[in-house]
Design a protein around this motif. Structure first.
Motif, PDB file in Angstrom:
ATOM      1  N   SER A 160     -12.208  14.177  -3.524  1.00  0.00           N
ATOM      2  CA  SER A 160     -12.110  13.843  -2.110  1.00  0.00           C
ATOM      3  C   SER A 160     -11.494  12.479  -1.893  1.00  0.00           C
ATOM      4  O   SER A 160     -10.885  12.218  -0.863  1.00  0.00           O
ATOM      5  CB  SER A 160     -13.497  13.907  -1.470  1.00  0.00           C
ATOM      6  N   VAL A 161     -11.671  11.573  -2.862  1.00  0.00           N
ATOM      7  CA  VAL A 161     -11.108  10.230  -2.725  1.00  0.00           C
ATOM      8  C   VAL A 161      -9.592  10.264  -2.837  1.00  0.00           C
ATOM      9  O   VAL A 161      -8.896   9.445  -2.262  1.00  0.00           O
ATOM     10  CB  VAL A 161     -11.733   9.306  -3.789  1.00  0.00           C
ATOM     11  N   ARG A 162      -9.058  11.249  -3.563  1.00  0.00           N
ATOM     12  CA  ARG A 162      -7.609  11.312  -3.747  1.00  0.00           C
ATOM     13  C   ARG A 162      -6.882  11.720  -2.465  1.00  0.00           C
ATOM     14  O   ARG A 162      -5.711  11.444  -2.295  1.00  0.00           O
ATOM     15  CB  ARG A 162      -7.263  12.309  -4.863  1.00  0.00           C
ATOM     16  N   SER A 163      -7.546  12.434  -1.581  1.00  0.00           N
ATOM     17  CA  SER A 163      -6.940  12.889  -0.336  1.00  0.00           C
ATOM     18  C   SER A 163      -7.876  12.592   0.828  1.00  0.00           C
ATOM     19  O   SER A 163      -9.092  12.420   0.664  1.00  0.00           O
ATOM     20  CB  SER A 163      -6.637  14.389  -0.408  1.00  0.00           C
ATOM     21  N   CYS A 164      -7.283  12.549   2.008  1.00  0.00           N
ATOM     22  CA  CYS A 164      -8.054  12.220   3.212  1.00  0.00           C
ATOM     23  C   CYS A 164      -9.039  13.344   3.532  1.00  0.00           C
ATOM     24  O   CYS A 164      -8.664  14.530   3.565  1.00  0.00           O
ATOM     25  CB  CYS A 164      -7.105  12.007   4.379  1.00  0.00           C
ATOM     26  N   PRO A 165     -10.323  13.027   3.792  1.00  0.00           N
ATOM     27  CA  PRO A 165     -11.307  14.073   4.121  1.00  0.00           C
ATOM     28  C   PRO A 165     -11.066  14.714   5.485  1.00  0.00           C
ATOM     29  O   PRO A 165     -11.548  15.807   5.752  1.00  0.00           O
ATOM     30  CB  PRO A 165     -12.643  13.328   4.090  1.00  0.00           C
ATOM     31  N   GLU A 166     -10.292  14.044   6.365  1.00  0.00           N
ATOM     32  CA  GLU A 166     -10.052  14.580   7.709  1.00  0.00           C
ATOM     33  C   GLU A 166      -8.831  15.493   7.740  1.00  0.00           C
ATOM     34  O   GLU A 166      -8.884  16.608   8.214  1.00  0.00           O
ATOM     35  CB  GLU A 166      -9.863  13.421   8.700  1.00  0.00           C
ATOM     36  N   CYS A 167      -7.699  14.981   7.223  1.00  0.00           N
ATOM     37  CA  CYS A 167      -6.446  15.742   7.337  1.00  0.00           C
ATOM     38  C   CYS A 167      -5.843  16.125   5.992  1.00  0.00           C
ATOM     39  O   CYS A 167      -4.832  16.830   5.947  1.00  0.00           O
ATOM     40  CB  CYS A 167      -5.418  14.947   8.142  1.00  0.00           C
ATOM     41  N   GLY A 168      -6.423  15.655   4.885  1.00  0.00           N
ATOM     42  CA  GLY A 168      -5.875  15.970   3.572  1.00  0.00           C
ATOM     43  C   GLY A 168      -4.641  15.163   3.211  1.00  0.00           C
ATOM     44  O   GLY A 168      -3.922  15.497   2.267  1.00  0.00           O
ATOM     45  N   GLY A 169      -4.359  14.096   3.962  1.00  0.00           N
ATOM     46  CA  GLY A 169      -3.176  13.267   3.708  1.00  0.00           C
ATOM     47  C   GLY A 169      -3.351  12.354   2.509  1.00  0.00           C
ATOM     48  O   GLY A 169      -4.420  12.272   1.897  1.00  0.00           O
ATOM     49  N   ARG A 170      -2.279  11.627   2.186  1.00  0.00           N
ATOM     50  CA  ARG A 170      -2.287  10.738   1.025  1.00  0.00           C
ATOM     51  C   ARG A 170      -2.974   9.423   1.365  1.00  0.00           C
ATOM     52  O   ARG A 170      -2.795   8.887   2.453  1.00  0.00           O
ATOM     53  CB  ARG A 170      -0.841  10.469   0.570  1.00  0.00           C
ATOM     54  N   LEU A 171      -3.763   8.922   0.426  1.00  0.00           N
ATOM     55  CA  LEU A 171      -4.489   7.666   0.619  1.00  0.00           C
ATOM     56  C   LEU A 171      -3.790   6.527  -0.099  1.00  0.00           C
ATOM     57  O   LEU A 171      -3.248   6.710  -1.190  1.00  0.00           O
ATOM     58  CB  LEU A 171      -5.928   7.788   0.091  1.00  0.00           C
ATOM     59  N   VAL A 172      -3.768   5.361   0.536  1.00  0.00           N
ATOM     60  CA  VAL A 172      -3.230   4.159  -0.089  1.00  0.00           C
ATOM     61  C   VAL A 172      -4.268   3.053   0.014  1.00  0.00           C
ATOM     62  O   VAL A 172      -5.104   3.049   0.927  1.00  0.00           O
ATOM     63  CB  VAL A 172      -1.911   3.698   0.585  1.00  0.00           C
ATOM     64  N   THR A 173      -4.198   2.118  -0.956  1.00  0.00           N
ATOM     65  CA  THR A 173      -5.145   1.002  -0.973  1.00  0.00           C
ATOM     66  C   THR A 173      -4.484  -0.250  -0.422  1.00  0.00           C
ATOM     67  O   THR A 173      -3.437  -0.675  -0.910  1.00  0.00           O
ATOM     68  CB  THR A 173      -5.632   0.740  -2.408  1.00  0.00           C
ATOM     69  N   ASP A 174      -5.053  -0.820   0.601  1.00  0.00           N
ATOM     70  CA  ASP A 174      -4.597  -2.079   1.190  1.00  0.00           C
ATOM     71  C   ASP A 174      -5.419  -3.200   0.562  1.00  0.00           C
ATOM     72  O   ASP A 174      -6.550  -3.476   0.984  1.00  0.00           O
ATOM     73  CB  ASP A 174      -4.771  -2.044   2.703  1.00  0.00           C
ATOM     74  N   GLU A 175      -4.862  -3.821  -0.474  1.00  0.00           N
ATOM     75  CA  GLU A 175      -5.620  -4.838  -1.196  1.00  0.00           C
ATOM     76  C   GLU A 175      -5.836  -6.091  -0.359  1.00  0.00           C
ATOM     77  O   GLU A 175      -6.787  -6.833  -0.588  1.00  0.00           O
ATOM     78  CB  GLU A 175      -4.895  -5.182  -2.502  1.00  0.00           C
ATOM     79  N   GLY A 176      -4.955  -6.342   0.588  1.00  0.00           N
ATOM     80  CA  GLY A 176      -5.123  -7.520   1.434  1.00  0.00           C
ATOM     81  C   GLY A 176      -6.379  -7.456   2.286  1.00  0.00           C
ATOM     82  O   GLY A 176      -7.058  -8.463   2.493  1.00  0.00           O
ATOM     83  N   HIS A 177      -6.700  -6.243   2.812  1.00  0.00           N
ATOM     84  CA  HIS A 177      -7.888  -6.082   3.648  1.00  0.00           C
ATOM     85  C   HIS A 177      -9.033  -5.421   2.895  1.00  0.00           C
ATOM     86  O   HIS A 177     -10.132  -5.262   3.455  1.00  0.00           O
ATOM     87  CB  HIS A 177      -7.555  -5.233   4.883  1.00  0.00           C
ATOM     88  N   GLY A 178      -8.800  -5.008   1.638  1.00  0.00           N
ATOM     89  CA  GLY A 178      -9.861  -4.383   0.861  1.00  0.00           C
ATOM     90  C   GLY A 178     -10.234  -3.007   1.375  1.00  0.00           C
ATOM     91  O   GLY A 178     -11.413  -2.638   1.354  1.00  0.00           O
ATOM     92  N   GLU A 179      -9.238  -2.242   1.883  1.00  0.00           N
ATOM     93  CA  GLU A 179      -9.522  -0.945   2.478  1.00  0.00           C
ATOM     94  C   GLU A 179      -8.659   0.138   1.838  1.00  0.00           C
ATOM     95  O   GLU A 179      -7.551  -0.128   1.364  1.00  0.00           O
ATOM     96  CB  GLU A 179      -9.262  -0.962   3.987  1.00  0.00           C
TER      97      GLU A 179
END
Length: 322
Positions: free
Chosen positions: A23-42
């Motif tokens: 589930s972490v590899r894809s968005c739980p809402e829409c199944g889209g691709r996830l990226v890590t924003d290291e500047g904001h820690g999100e």
């Protein structure tokens, strides 16, 4: 231990952990691709913008730096290992500044002691003849690459080729400078940034005949896969040296592509073809460049340029009226 369900320290079963990682590899809402924003820690979805994870651990340094000097002064780790140094950069270097840790100048006795330490440190870095050989060769490769304007990746490749030649005992009967030059020539061709034999021989300490003989031997014994030099690889460098426009460079590439389609390039020097295409393109785009200027940049004769550029223009005319 009869229970088949193994729980981890988090209290989750293995299947549960697999589902969570999926589930972490894809968005739980829409199944889209996830990226890590290291500047904001999100961790954010690129499609819907959902913030999946926040307050992640920052694994970078706890300090900030705004220039290279400040970064070097704050860093607590050494330089990465490199094939361009005989000891791969793992040995200790004693700085040449005669100052202590606080920036104060050393006394006369301390300076003499540091000089003795530098001398012995240099001796310990090269323990045997093979390491001294390697140190001299890598210094030659770095010197020639700097003179030819070759980037760091080419120098590293040349160092690896020389290390292989040294490891397979290919140096007896050949000079260190000759094998180092052949390694750099081969590395430049492998990286798609070839230099002509004349250019290499200009900065080398060996004759052109020895260079060609050593190069063929190294390629054959090490089984290096090196494609024939493409004339188009020389065009950007020649055009830049002659201060030609982008339009002239594109025109030169087009002339060479037409020549390849007609088979004119077969058996001819790629440097000569590249120089002739640059000269012909300058004429076609009304940019003033003389044959003498092109000859100086490409290090070939004006006669070669005249012969080749006529062949290129004839091939271009044949292609237009075909």
């Amino acid at each position: 231990m009869t229970d088949t369900t193994i729980r981890t320290y988090t209290g989750e079963t293995e299947p549960e952990r697999e589902q969570e990682s999926e589930s972490v590899r894809s968005c739980p809402e829409c199944g889209g691709r996830l990226v890590t924003d290291e500047g904001h820690g999100e961790t954010v979805c690129t499609d819907c913008g959902l913030v999946v994870e926040e307050d992640s651990v920052d694994r970078g340094p706890e300090w900030r730096a705004f220039d290279s000097a400040e970064r070097d002064s704050k860093s607590r780790v050494g330089a990465p290992t490199t094939k361009m140094m005989h000891d791969k950069g793992l040995s200790t270097n004693i700085g040449w500044q005669n100052k202590d840790a606080y920036g104060n100048s050393l006394s006369s006795r301390q300076r003499q002691q540091m000089q003795r330490l530098r001398t012995w440190n240099e001796r310990f870095r090269t323990r045997d003849s093979k390491e001294r050989n390697l140190k001299q060769a890598l210094g030659e490769i770095d010197r020639m690459a700097s003179a030819l304007g070759l980037p760091e990746n080419v120098r590293e490749t040349a160092s690896v080729i020389y290390r292989r030649a040294l490891g397979e005992n290919l140096l007896p009967g050949r000079s260190i400078e000759g094998v180092a030059t052949a390694s750099l020539y081969a590395a430049a061709r492998q990286a798609g940034m070839p230099r002509s034999l004349d250019e290499i021989a200009t900065v080398s300490r060996v004759e052109k005949m020895e260079l060609t003989r050593t190069y063929r031997y190294i390629v054959r014994e090490l089984k290096l896969e090196i494609q024939p030099a493409d004339p188009e690889q020389y065009v950007p460098r020649f055009a830049s040296a002659l201060d030609l426009s982008d339009e002239a460079e594109r025109r030169a590439r087009q002339l060479l592509k037409t020549a390849k389609e007609k088979g004119i390039h077969s058996g001819k020097s790629p440097v000569g073809l590249a120089a002739a295409s640059v000269y012909a393109a300058a004429l076609l785009t009304n940019e003033k460049v003389t044959q003498s200027e092109v000859s100086d940049v490409a290090n070939i004769s004006e006669v070669t340029i005249r012969n080749r550029y006529k062949e290129l223009l004839e091939a271009e005319e044949t292609g237009l009226f075909a």
